[in-house]
Design a protein around this motif. Structure first.
Motif, PDB file in Angstrom:
ATOM      1  N   VAL A  31       0.823  -1.132  -0.017  1.00 39.88           N
ATOM      2  CA  VAL A  31       0.056  -0.142  -0.111  1.00 39.88           C
ATOM      3  C   VAL A  31       0.838   1.325   0.003  1.00 39.88           C
ATOM      4  O   VAL A  31       0.145   2.393   0.175  1.00 39.88           O
ATOM      5  N   GLN A  32       2.083   1.188  -0.384  1.00 40.33           N
ATOM      6  CA  GLN A  32       3.177   2.491  -0.225  1.00 40.33           C
ATOM      7  C   GLN A  32       2.881   3.233  -1.264  1.00 40.33           C
ATOM      8  O   GLN A  32       2.965   4.481  -1.129  1.00 40.33           O
ATOM      9  N   ASP A  33       2.395   2.577  -2.514  1.00 39.55           N
ATOM     10  CA  ASP A  33       2.449   4.048  -3.632  1.00 39.55           C
ATOM     11  C   ASP A  33       0.897   4.003  -3.934  1.00 39.55           C
ATOM     12  O   ASP A  33       0.463   4.433  -5.170  1.00 39.55           O
ATOM     13  N   ILE A  34       0.188   4.253  -2.846  1.00 38.35           N
ATOM     14  CA  ILE A  34      -1.387   4.355  -3.243  1.00 38.35           C
ATOM     15  C   ILE A  34      -1.758   5.897  -2.899  1.00 38.35           C
ATOM     16  O   ILE A  34      -1.245   6.287  -1.861  1.00 38.35           O
ATOM     17  N   THR A  35      -2.382   6.147  -3.762  1.00 41.52           N
ATOM     18  CA  THR A  35      -3.114   7.789  -3.485  1.00 41.52           C
ATOM     19  C   THR A  35      -4.484   7.582  -3.126  1.00 41.52           C
ATOM     20  O   THR A  35      -5.474   6.910  -4.273  1.00 41.52           O
ATOM     21  N   ILE A  36      -5.134   8.113  -2.248  1.00 45.19           N
ATOM     22  CA  ILE A  36      -6.508   7.955  -1.933  1.00 45.19           C
ATOM     23  C   ILE A  36      -7.247   9.081  -2.962  1.00 45.19           C
ATOM     24  O   ILE A  36      -6.747  10.340  -2.772  1.00 45.19           O
ATOM     25  N   THR A  37      -7.910   9.047  -3.896  1.00 49.80           N
ATOM     26  CA  THR A  37      -8.481  10.157  -4.815  1.00 49.80           C
ATOM     27  C   THR A  37      -9.821  10.461  -4.388  1.00 49.80           C
ATOM     28  O   THR A  37     -10.184  11.820  -4.616  1.00 49.80           O
ATOM     29  N   SER A  38     -10.872   9.904  -3.815  1.00 54.76           N
ATOM     30  CA  SER A  38     -11.723  10.554  -3.243  1.00 54.76           C
ATOM     31  C   SER A  38     -12.480   9.534  -2.438  1.00 54.76           C
ATOM     32  O   SER A  38     -12.291   8.140  -2.276  1.00 54.76           O
ATOM     33  N   VAL A  39     -13.540   9.702  -1.505  1.00 48.26           N
ATOM     34  CA  VAL A  39     -14.348   8.978  -0.639  1.00 48.26           C
ATOM     35  C   VAL A  39     -15.713   9.350  -1.004  1.00 48.26           C
ATOM     36  O   VAL A  39     -16.303  10.743  -1.131  1.00 48.26           O
ATOM     37  N   GLU A  40     -16.502   8.299  -1.013  1.00 49.06           N
ATOM     38  CA  GLU A  40     -18.140   8.718  -1.322  1.00 49.06           C
ATOM     39  C   GLU A  40     -18.626   8.050  -0.091  1.00 49.06           C
ATOM     40  O   GLU A  40     -18.462   6.814   0.319  1.00 49.06           O
ATOM     41  N   GLN A  46     -23.080   4.894   6.505  1.00 50.16           N
ATOM     42  CA  GLN A  46     -22.685   3.615   6.938  1.00 50.16           C
ATOM     43  C   GLN A  46     -21.757   2.780   6.321  1.00 50.16           C
ATOM     44  O   GLN A  46     -20.894   2.037   6.751  1.00 50.16           O
ATOM     45  N   ILE A  47     -21.489   3.395   5.018  1.00 54.17           N
ATOM     46  CA  ILE A  47     -20.667   2.700   4.077  1.00 54.17           C
ATOM     47  C   ILE A  47     -19.776   3.757   3.529  1.00 54.17           C
ATOM     48  O   ILE A  47     -20.315   4.792   2.830  1.00 54.17           O
ATOM     49  N   ALA A  48     -18.546   3.974   3.547  1.00 61.07           N
ATOM     50  CA  ALA A  48     -17.686   4.676   2.977  1.00 61.07           C
ATOM     51  C   ALA A  48     -16.857   3.983   1.822  1.00 61.07           C
ATOM     52  O   ALA A  48     -16.280   2.968   2.101  1.00 61.07           O
ATOM     53  N   THR A  49     -17.146   4.491   0.427  1.00 60.35           N
ATOM     54  CA  THR A  49     -16.423   3.840  -0.752  1.00 60.35           C
ATOM     55  C   THR A  49     -15.180   4.596  -0.775  1.00 60.35           C
ATOM     56  O   THR A  49     -15.359   5.838  -1.200  1.00 60.35           O
ATOM     57  N   ILE A  50     -14.083   4.120  -0.988  1.00 60.28           N
ATOM     58  CA  ILE A  50     -12.640   4.765  -0.947  1.00 60.28           C
ATOM     59  C   ILE A  50     -12.238   4.453  -2.236  1.00 60.28           C
ATOM     60  O   ILE A  50     -11.797   3.508  -2.459  1.00 60.28           O
ATOM     61  N   TYR A  51     -11.878   5.404  -3.073  1.00 59.71           N
ATOM     62  CA  TYR A  51     -11.145   5.465  -4.441  1.00 59.71           C
ATOM     63  C   TYR A  51      -9.801   5.532  -4.170  1.00 59.71           C
ATOM     64  O   TYR A  51      -9.357   6.810  -3.519  1.00 59.71           O
ATOM     65  N   TYR A  52      -8.937   4.750  -4.761  1.00 60.98           N
ATOM     66  CA  TYR A  52      -7.570   4.786  -4.727  1.00 60.98           C
ATOM     67  C   TYR A  52      -7.050   4.626  -5.999  1.00 60.98           C
ATOM     68  O   TYR A  52      -7.719   4.002  -6.966  1.00 60.98           O
ATOM     69  N   SER A  53      -5.695   5.257  -6.298  1.00 62.67           N
ATOM     70  CA  SER A  53      -5.000   4.918  -7.683  1.00 62.67           C
ATOM     71  C   SER A  53      -3.556   4.383  -7.086  1.00 62.67           C
ATOM     72  O   SER A  53      -3.027   4.809  -5.892  1.00 62.67           O
ATOM     73  N   VAL A  61       0.138  -5.156  -9.899  1.00 60.20           N
ATOM     74  CA  VAL A  61       0.174  -3.959  -8.713  1.00 60.20           C
ATOM     75  C   VAL A  61      -1.021  -3.688  -8.118  1.00 60.20           C
ATOM     76  O   VAL A  61      -1.190  -3.565  -6.958  1.00 60.20           O
ATOM     77  N   GLY A  62      -2.102  -3.439  -9.037  1.00 57.71           N
ATOM     78  CA  GLY A  62      -3.381  -3.332  -8.547  1.00 57.71           C
ATOM     79  C   GLY A  62      -3.989  -4.316  -7.710  1.00 57.71           C
ATOM     80  O   GLY A  62      -4.746  -3.998  -6.624  1.00 57.71           O
ATOM     81  N   GLN A  63      -3.726  -5.663  -8.028  1.00 56.59           N
ATOM     82  CA  GLN A  63      -4.133  -6.615  -7.082  1.00 56.59           C
ATOM     83  C   GLN A  63      -3.718  -6.387  -5.851  1.00 56.59           C
ATOM     84  O   GLN A  63      -3.933  -6.948  -4.801  1.00 56.59           O
ATOM     85  N   LEU A  92     -15.773   0.194   5.613  1.00 49.59           N
ATOM     86  CA  LEU A  92     -15.031   0.791   4.522  1.00 49.59           C
ATOM     87  C   LEU A  92     -14.896  -0.171   3.227  1.00 49.59           C
ATOM     88  O   LEU A  92     -14.813  -1.370   3.417  1.00 49.59           O
ATOM     89  N   LYS A  93     -15.068   0.406   2.049  1.00 53.45           N
ATOM     90  CA  LYS A  93     -15.004  -0.378   0.648  1.00 53.45           C
ATOM     91  C   LYS A  93     -13.927   0.394  -0.324  1.00 53.45           C
ATOM     92  O   LYS A  93     -14.188   1.279  -0.506  1.00 53.45           O
ATOM     93  N   PHE A  94     -12.729  -0.380  -0.388  1.00 49.95           N
ATOM     94  CA  PHE A  94     -11.871   0.053  -1.219  1.00 49.95           C
ATOM     95  C   PHE A  94     -12.048  -0.441  -2.670  1.00 49.95           C
ATOM     96  O   PHE A  94     -12.197  -1.462  -3.206  1.00 49.95           O
ATOM     97  N   VAL A  95     -12.355   0.664  -3.723  1.00 49.68           N
ATOM     98  CA  VAL A  95     -12.308   0.532  -5.006  1.00 49.68           C
ATOM     99  C   VAL A  95     -10.986   1.199  -5.782  1.00 49.68           C
ATOM    100  O   VAL A  95     -10.836   2.483  -5.532  1.00 49.68           O
ATOM    101  N   ARG A  96     -10.606   0.625  -6.611  1.00 50.83           N
ATOM    102  CA  ARG A  96      -9.646   1.190  -7.480  1.00 50.83           C
ATOM    103  C   ARG A  96     -10.013   2.235  -8.501  1.00 50.83           C
ATOM    104  O   ARG A  96     -11.139   1.773  -9.259  1.00 50.83           O
ATOM    105  N   ASP A  97      -9.508   3.472  -8.385  1.00 48.10           N
ATOM    106  CA  ASP A  97     -10.143   4.652  -9.298  1.00 48.10           C
ATOM    107  C   ASP A  97      -9.413   4.470 -10.747  1.00 48.10           C
ATOM    108  O   ASP A  97      -8.355   4.442 -10.918  1.00 48.10           O
ATOM    109  N   GLN A  98     -10.415   4.001 -11.654  1.00 51.37           N
ATOM    110  CA  GLN A  98     -10.097   3.957 -13.161  1.00 51.37           C
ATOM    111  C   GLN A  98      -9.948   5.263 -13.950  1.00 51.37           C
ATOM    112  O   GLN A  98      -9.612   5.201 -14.983  1.00 51.37           O
TER     113      GLN A  98
END
Length: 117
Positions: A31-40, A46-53, A61-63, A92-98
């Protein structure tokens, strides 16, 4: 239904705190080179969807990043619980930001169009 301004403020707080936790508390190299791009946040907060790149577009790398985030999500949620002023810490739900890769793809296509003419 939560106040939209409160939800927006909470989303910013979650984004800032998760970024901070990834930098300072999570020692997982995945998780070192991850950038959090947004949170919904869901309407009921009750649920935070956290988008990262990630810096790399490679699927492997994504996996690895997703696996690292999934492994750290319990600790991240626990830490968020002590930092946030909410009754219940959101799941928390982490989703890769495409969108970044998509934007780069569009730029490449436009560049190609200009060089073909």
């Amino acid at each position: 239904m939560a106040n939209p301004q409160r939800a927006g403020r909470l989303a910013q707080e979650v984004q800032r705190d998760v970024t901070d936790l990834l930098l300072k508390r999570i020692n997982d190299p995945r998780v070192q080179d991850i950038t959090i791009t947004s949170v919904e946040l869901s309407g009921d907060l009750q649920i935070a969807t956290i988008y990262y790149s990630t810096l790399s577009d490679l699927a492997s790398v994504g996996q690895k990043a997703q696996a690292g985030l999934d492994a750290a999500s319990g600790l991240i949620r626990k830490e968020l619980g002590s930092r946030l002023t909410v009754y219940k810490t959101p799941e928390l739900k982490f989703v890769r930001d495409q969108s970044i890769q998509y934007g780069n793809h569009i730029e490449d296509l436009i560049r190609k169009l200009h060089t073909d003419n």
